[in-house]
Design a protein around this motif. Structure first.
Motif, PDB file in Angstrom:
ATOM      1  N   LEU A 165     -23.195 -41.853 -10.583  1.00 19.77           N
ATOM      2  CA  LEU A 165     -24.228 -41.339 -11.459  1.00 19.77           C
ATOM      3  C   LEU A 165     -24.364 -42.252 -12.674  1.00 19.77           C
ATOM      4  O   LEU A 165     -23.363 -42.637 -13.272  1.00 19.77           O
ATOM      5  CB  LEU A 165     -23.844 -39.929 -11.909  1.00 19.77           C
ATOM      6  N   VAL A 166     -25.598 -42.596 -13.020  1.00 14.79           N
ATOM      7  CA  VAL A 166     -25.850 -43.323 -14.267  1.00 14.79           C
ATOM      8  C   VAL A 166     -26.771 -42.472 -15.137  1.00 14.79           C
ATOM      9  O   VAL A 166     -27.609 -41.740 -14.634  1.00 14.79           O
ATOM     10  CB  VAL A 166     -26.463 -44.729 -14.040  1.00 14.79           C
ATOM     11  N   SER A 167     -26.577 -42.565 -16.433  1.00 12.43           N
ATOM     12  CA  SER A 167     -27.338 -41.770 -17.392  1.00 12.43           C
ATOM     13  C   SER A 167     -28.071 -42.668 -18.363  1.00 12.43           C
ATOM     14  O   SER A 167     -27.764 -43.854 -18.481  1.00 12.43           O
ATOM     15  CB  SER A 167     -26.396 -40.851 -18.168  1.00 12.43           C
ATOM     16  N   LEU A 168     -29.012 -42.065 -19.086  1.00  5.06           N
ATOM     17  CA  LEU A 168     -29.714 -42.798 -20.129  1.00  5.06           C
ATOM     18  C   LEU A 168     -28.702 -43.414 -21.079  1.00  5.06           C
ATOM     19  O   LEU A 168     -27.641 -42.845 -21.324  1.00  5.06           O
ATOM     20  CB  LEU A 168     -30.667 -41.873 -20.877  1.00  5.06           C
ATOM     21  N   ASP A 169     -29.008 -44.589 -21.587  1.00  7.76           N
ATOM     22  CA  ASP A 169     -28.203 -45.382 -22.505  1.00  7.76           C
ATOM     23  C   ASP A 169     -27.164 -46.246 -21.781  1.00  7.76           C
ATOM     24  O   ASP A 169     -26.439 -46.991 -22.426  1.00  7.76           O
ATOM     25  CB  ASP A 169     -27.538 -44.541 -23.597  1.00  7.76           C
ATOM     26  N   ALA A 170     -27.080 -46.162 -20.442  1.00  3.93           N
ATOM     27  CA  ALA A 170     -26.186 -47.050 -19.698  1.00  3.93           C
ATOM     28  C   ALA A 170     -26.678 -48.487 -19.840  1.00  3.93           C
ATOM     29  O   ALA A 170     -27.873 -48.738 -20.021  1.00  3.93           O
ATOM     30  CB  ALA A 170     -26.152 -46.650 -18.222  1.00  3.93           C
ATOM     31  N   THR A 171     -25.772 -49.435 -19.747  1.00  7.66           N
ATOM     32  CA  THR A 171     -26.157 -50.847 -19.825  1.00  7.66           C
ATOM     33  C   THR A 171     -26.634 -51.341 -18.462  1.00  7.66           C
ATOM     34  O   THR A 171     -26.339 -50.736 -17.428  1.00  7.66           O
ATOM     35  CB  THR A 171     -24.970 -51.718 -20.269  1.00  7.66           C
ATOM     36  N   THR A 172     -27.343 -52.467 -18.480  1.00  3.11           N
ATOM     37  CA  THR A 172     -27.781 -53.068 -17.215  1.00  3.11           C
ATOM     38  C   THR A 172     -26.570 -53.419 -16.356  1.00  3.11           C
ATOM     39  O   THR A 172     -26.594 -53.232 -15.139  1.00  3.11           O
ATOM     40  CB  THR A 172     -28.643 -54.320 -17.454  1.00  3.11           C
ATOM     41  N   ALA A 173     -25.495 -53.897 -16.966  1.00  2.00           N
ATOM     42  CA  ALA A 173     -24.290 -54.252 -16.213  1.00  2.00           C
ATOM     43  C   ALA A 173     -23.674 -53.026 -15.548  1.00  2.00           C
ATOM     44  O   ALA A 173     -23.233 -53.086 -14.391  1.00  2.00           O
ATOM     45  CB  ALA A 173     -23.276 -54.926 -17.133  1.00  2.00           C
ATOM     46  N   GLU A 174     -23.640 -51.904 -16.260  1.00  2.00           N
ATOM     47  CA  GLU A 174     -23.085 -50.672 -15.703  1.00  2.00           C
ATOM     48  C   GLU A 174     -23.917 -50.184 -14.517  1.00  2.00           C
ATOM     49  O   GLU A 174     -23.374 -49.812 -13.473  1.00  2.00           O
ATOM     50  CB  GLU A 174     -23.031 -49.592 -16.780  1.00  2.00           C
ATOM     51  N   VAL A 175     -25.241 -50.202 -14.669  1.00  2.00           N
ATOM     52  CA  VAL A 175     -26.114 -49.755 -13.581  1.00  2.00           C
ATOM     53  C   VAL A 175     -25.959 -50.668 -12.371  1.00  2.00           C
ATOM     54  O   VAL A 175     -25.829 -50.206 -11.239  1.00  2.00           O
ATOM     55  CB  VAL A 175     -27.586 -49.684 -14.043  1.00  2.00           C
ATOM     56  N   ARG A 176     -25.930 -51.968 -12.605  1.00  4.44           N
ATOM     57  CA  ARG A 176     -25.787 -52.923 -11.502  1.00  4.44           C
ATOM     58  C   ARG A 176     -24.445 -52.736 -10.791  1.00  4.44           C
ATOM     59  O   ARG A 176     -24.373 -52.791  -9.568  1.00  4.44           O
ATOM     60  CB  ARG A 176     -25.946 -54.350 -12.010  1.00  4.44           C
ATOM     61  N   SER A 177     -23.376 -52.479 -11.542  1.00  6.82           N
ATOM     62  CA  SER A 177     -22.064 -52.312 -10.913  1.00  6.82           C
ATOM     63  C   SER A 177     -21.988 -51.013 -10.108  1.00  6.82           C
ATOM     64  O   SER A 177     -21.313 -50.957  -9.085  1.00  6.82           O
ATOM     65  CB  SER A 177     -20.944 -52.371 -11.942  1.00  6.82           C
ATOM     66  N   LYS A 178     -22.672 -49.969 -10.546  1.00  7.67           N
ATOM     67  CA  LYS A 178     -22.638 -48.692  -9.840  1.00  7.67           C
ATOM     68  C   LYS A 178     -23.656 -48.612  -8.695  1.00  7.67           C
ATOM     69  O   LYS A 178     -23.394 -47.981  -7.679  1.00  7.67           O
ATOM     70  CB  LYS A 178     -22.902 -47.534 -10.808  1.00  7.67           C
TER      71      LYS A 178
END
Length: 102
Positions: free
Chosen positions: A31-44
């Motif tokens: 799960l990704v939420s608002l305010d996540a970084t591009t790196a976090e979204v890409r890794s998940k």
């Protein structure tokens, strides 16, 4: 850009799909939420099906200084007929929209 994404963008411009905003996006079992970084979204979530630079936006930071930050739009899907559109401003997730394809 592949044909499927091109067709989807055409449908969006014609307004034939219903959009739904959300504060979270589930990709796989994560799960990704608002305010996540591009790196976090890409890794998940992995690499998006497509991404584009949408321009720049002027913001005022927490110190009161004006800054111009890049705006990116990423598309994930289709996943069970749904496309997910993630908008990043200054490498932070600011908007999540979902739309069902035809």
């Amino acid at each position: 850009m592949n044909r499927r994404i091109s067709a989807l963008l055409l449908c969006l411009s014609l307004g034939t799909l219903h959009a739904e905003a959300s504060s979270t996006y589930r990709c796989n079992s994560r799960l990704v939420s608002l305010d996540a970084t591009t790196a976090e979204v890409r890794s998940k979530c992995g690499e998006p099906a497509s991404s584009s630079m949408a321009g720049y936006k002027e913001i005022i930071d927490e110190y009161g200084y004006r800054q111009e930050v890049p705006v990116e739009e990423w598309v994930y899907g289709p996943n069970h007929g749904m496309f997910h559109f993630l908008r990043f401003e200054g490498s932070r997730l600011r908007q999540i929209d979902s739309q069902r394809g035809n």
